[in-house]
Design an enzyme around this catalytic site. Structure first.
Site, PDB file in Angstrom:
ATOM      1  N   GLU A  22      -3.538   1.476  -6.293  1.00 28.32           N
ATOM      2  CA  GLU A  22      -2.496   0.536  -6.683  1.00 28.32           C
ATOM      3  C   GLU A  22      -2.320   0.624  -8.193  1.00 28.32           C
ATOM      4  OE1 GLU A  22       0.425  -0.795  -6.142  1.00 28.32           O
ATOM      5  OE2 GLU A  22      -0.474  -1.543  -4.281  1.00 28.32           O
TER       6      GLU A  22
ATOM      7  N   CYS B 243       0.866  -1.175   0.000  1.00 27.60           N
ATOM      8  CA  CYS B 243       0.000   0.000   0.000  1.00 27.60           C
ATOM      9  C   CYS B 243       0.903   1.226   0.000  1.00 27.60           C
ATOM     10  CB  CYS B 243      -0.920   0.008   1.225  1.00 27.60           C
ATOM     11  SG  CYS B 243      -2.019   1.444   1.278  1.00 27.60           S
TER      12      CYS B 243
END
Length: 337
Positions: A131, A2
């Protein structure tokens, strides 16, 4: 992993969205907000939170006040990117960026082992995380669990009461399991900083990336992760598993720049519109491209050039003849005089 997430909501909105039922008293409680970063960098709502920025976390109130029950929650601000308790020096000199910690080695690496054994567990709250799709350059996706609040009429000033009516046992925000540490070696207030736990990607996430944050999907899981007084380390580690109950869509590539803090970062990209724009641009480029067969084009071009040359010579000769005629006529007049 992340590396970027979004929380464009004000702390008071996040606080009210974090309403929970106390596991011991069974009262419905809105956690208080405590700014733990007043002397460094207070939290600012952002749709592009990057490592070393300030984020919002839930922690057990007992970490701040020994008299509190460990199941009582507090919403607070922290630095996202863990700075170990043992580091001494200027914060700007601390080079490692510890924004993530792998669940597989969380109980082995000294940097994370001590916070874990001390019960320094927290929950990082967000609307969703970003992402970039593996093997494809600069194609970002926004991944979330609860429906984004973008559809709310006055977003980011949303109707919290209405949202809470339909949440049941689920937090209407993305709750990511994390660890934090406290560094008291600075001249300012103690530095609270955190790292988000990551796990292998779930099946629905695997097409985008091989890792993902450890998501806590229910109030019960959040209770267990935060309540270090009742749930020991070996009991909560099984919570760090991939979750498939996520959704995603493609977003603007502008999110790749940490300087771009705009709610459009989390809006779904209109692929059809983008393709139409590309097509339109291609047509504009095509207007500069000769569509005739090369041989025909050059034949026409040569013919056109020859015609222009002949016409040019004709015009030049006419201009000379006119000039000579005028000059001779003027000369005759002068001679007569």
């Amino acid at each position: 992993m992340c590396g970027r997430f979004a929380c464009g909501l004000a702390p008071d909105v996040v606080r009210r969205l974090s309403t929970y039922m106390h596991s011991q008293t069974h009262e419905t409680i809105v956690p208080p907000f405590i700014d733990l970063m007043p002397s460094t960098r207070s939290f600012r709502s952002s749709w592009n939170i990057s490592p070393t920025s300030t984020c919002l976390c839930l922690i057990s109130a007992k970490h701040l006040d020994e008299t509190e029950d460990s199941s009582t929650r507090v919403l607070c601000s922290m630095r996202w990117s863990l700075v170990p308790h043992y580091f001494k020096g200027n914060l700007s000199d601390f080079k490692p960026v510890l924004n993530n910690c792998r669940s597989e080695t969380i109980n082995e690496k000294p940097t994370f082992k001590r916070p874990l054994s001390n019960g320094y567990r927290c929950v990082v709250l967000a609307e969703g995380f970003f992402e970039w799709k593996k093997n494809v350059s600069k194609v970002p996706y926004f991944i979330y669990q609860s429906e984004p609040f973008l559809k709310e009429k006055h977003y980011p000033n949303i109707n919290v009461d209405k949202i809470l009516e339909n949440t049941n046992e689920k937090l209407p925000l993305l709750a990511m399991a994390a660890l934090f540490d406290i560094n008291e070696n600075f001249d300012t207030d103690p530095l609270y900083s955190c790292a988000i736990c990551t796990v292998d990607a779930s099946e629905s996430m695997r097409d985008v990336h091989v890792r993902m944050p450890a998501i806590l999907s229910s109030q019960q899981e959040i209770d267990e992760w935060l309540d270090f007084g009742r749930y020991k380390t070996e009991e909560i580690l099984p919570l760090l598993v991939p979750h498939d109950d996520i959704q995603m869509y493609r977003v603007t590539s502008n999110v790749g720049s940490t300087k771009v803090n705009d709610m459009n970062n989390i809006r779904p990209m209109n692929i059809d519109k983008e393709n139409k724009t590309i097509s339109s641009n291609q047509n504009t480029l095509d207007s500069f491209v000769i569509k005739k067969a090369p041989k025909k084009y050059f034949e026409d071009r040569v013919l056109k050039d020859e015609t222009n040359k002949n016409l040019s010579r004709k015009r030049t000769q006419n201009a000379i003849d006119d000039y000579m005629f005028k000059e001779s006529k003027s000369s005759s007049k002068r001679l007569k005089k």
